[in-house]
Write an enzyme that holds these catalytic residues in place. Sequence first.
Site, PDB file in Angstrom:
ATOM      1  N   GLU A 289      29.095  29.003  13.092  1.00 50.07           N
ATOM      2  CA  GLU A 289      28.386  27.793  13.311  1.00 50.07           C
ATOM      3  C   GLU A 289      29.132  26.230  12.380  1.00 50.07           C
ATOM      4  OE1 GLU A 289      24.418  26.843  13.865  1.00 50.07           O
ATOM      5  OE2 GLU A 289      24.315  28.005  16.011  1.00 50.07           O
TER       6      GLU A 289
ATOM      7  N   GLU B 158      24.756  33.234  20.836  1.00 50.43           N
ATOM      8  CA  GLU B 158      23.230  33.064  19.851  1.00 50.43           C
ATOM      9  C   GLU B 158      22.118  32.274  21.291  1.00 50.43           C
ATOM     10  OE1 GLU B 158      22.197  31.117  16.420  1.00 50.43           O
ATOM     11  OE2 GLU B 158      23.774  32.042  15.266  1.00 50.43           O
TER      12      GLU B 158
END
Length: 432
Positions: free
Chosen positions: A214, A334
Amino acid sequence: MVAGNGLLFPIFGFASCVAFIYMSFGDFILTNHREQRELSFVERNGTQFMVDGRAFYINGWNSYWLMDHSVDEDRKPRVSAVLEAGAKMGLTVCRTWAFNDGGYNALQVSPGRFDERVFRALDHVIAEARQHGIRLLLSLVNNLKAYGGKTQYVNWAWEEGIGLSSLNDSFFFDPSIKRYFKHYVKTLLTRKNTITGIEYRNDPTIFAWELMNEPRCISDPSGDTLQDWIEEMSAFVKTIDKNHLLTVGLEGFYGLKNPKRLAVNPELWASSLGSDFVRNSKVPAIDFASVHIYPDHWFPHLEFEDKLKYVSKWMLSHIEDGHYELNKPVFFTEFGLSNLNKDFQPSQRDRFYKTIFDIIYKSAKRKRAGAGALIWQLFVEGMDEFNDDFGFVPWERESTYRVLTDQSCRLARIQGITQQNNYLKELCLQRQ
């Protein structure tokens, strides 16, 4: 000779026993060994992952904790347990951390210094995954502070008096910190597994590398700083390892330089994080795009039905970009639904997962860019202290287990590879 003939009978007895075992199980042993040696690297052909010339669509999961648990003997069995459970559910890829920078059970204790005990734990994770037929997506560093992350790198440089800034985002532009990270990457990729004897860069058990979990560079909303870092580090990885696929690790937000897609973002804040899904994923050395899905974090006050509608919009936008803009697979690495929502019911997770799985399945059937999805996250019993509001033990809820395994079988039938995986073959025959 010294022991006389008395030693001869035990030797003959032992040799006979070995011969019996080999004749009884030799083919099984050789077959398993041969299967391991013939494991192929995952490749890319346009918008599809490929294995041995066949399209490879992925149903998998996240268990970030595998290396950390493999360090301690009392927690080590959990690693084998979750990998075996994943294999029995027909899951094929697990995403996990290949980093722990500073702190407890650190792999990288300080820049360029590694704990061999922890490295052997990562060796164990890779060897166990291979044993269970699971491939690994290994992330190289965290944008967040957990397990060190970019903050730890910045602190190391600052403490040594060579850092340009104490700003977390200096990770992306400070030459000293970039040297730290490159040394780490080279050490990891050229590591020779003490169990299998295979260098990581030569091991097809590893599905792909992920540059960062991320990545965000909030100090530069234009996205130029992060883009430069991605271009530099992806090219560096490819100079060391040309066998494996590589992704950035993006959440999927569109940046300010992509105005036509800004309306797809959750809200205005998502465009000012310094990342851009299309621009970052277009980098030549990046093989596939990644996207995350957390509607309840992005829209905490939205009704559940509206969240599902947004998930469809979010996924279809990225799959379209993968097909028309990138010509690369789009991997939803995810996705999760929080159990802390005020109206949360376990049945909502089943519907949430099925919404995502249906989109992946339809994309796969049409040979579009939606390449698979990894649930966040799976545990085994007795791990409540490591759980967050998204994780769960899959077999504790039959309906959820069914949703996951049905997806495994649907994708397997498209690929036509159920005969090559005994777990999948047995699982999917039961579903016919």
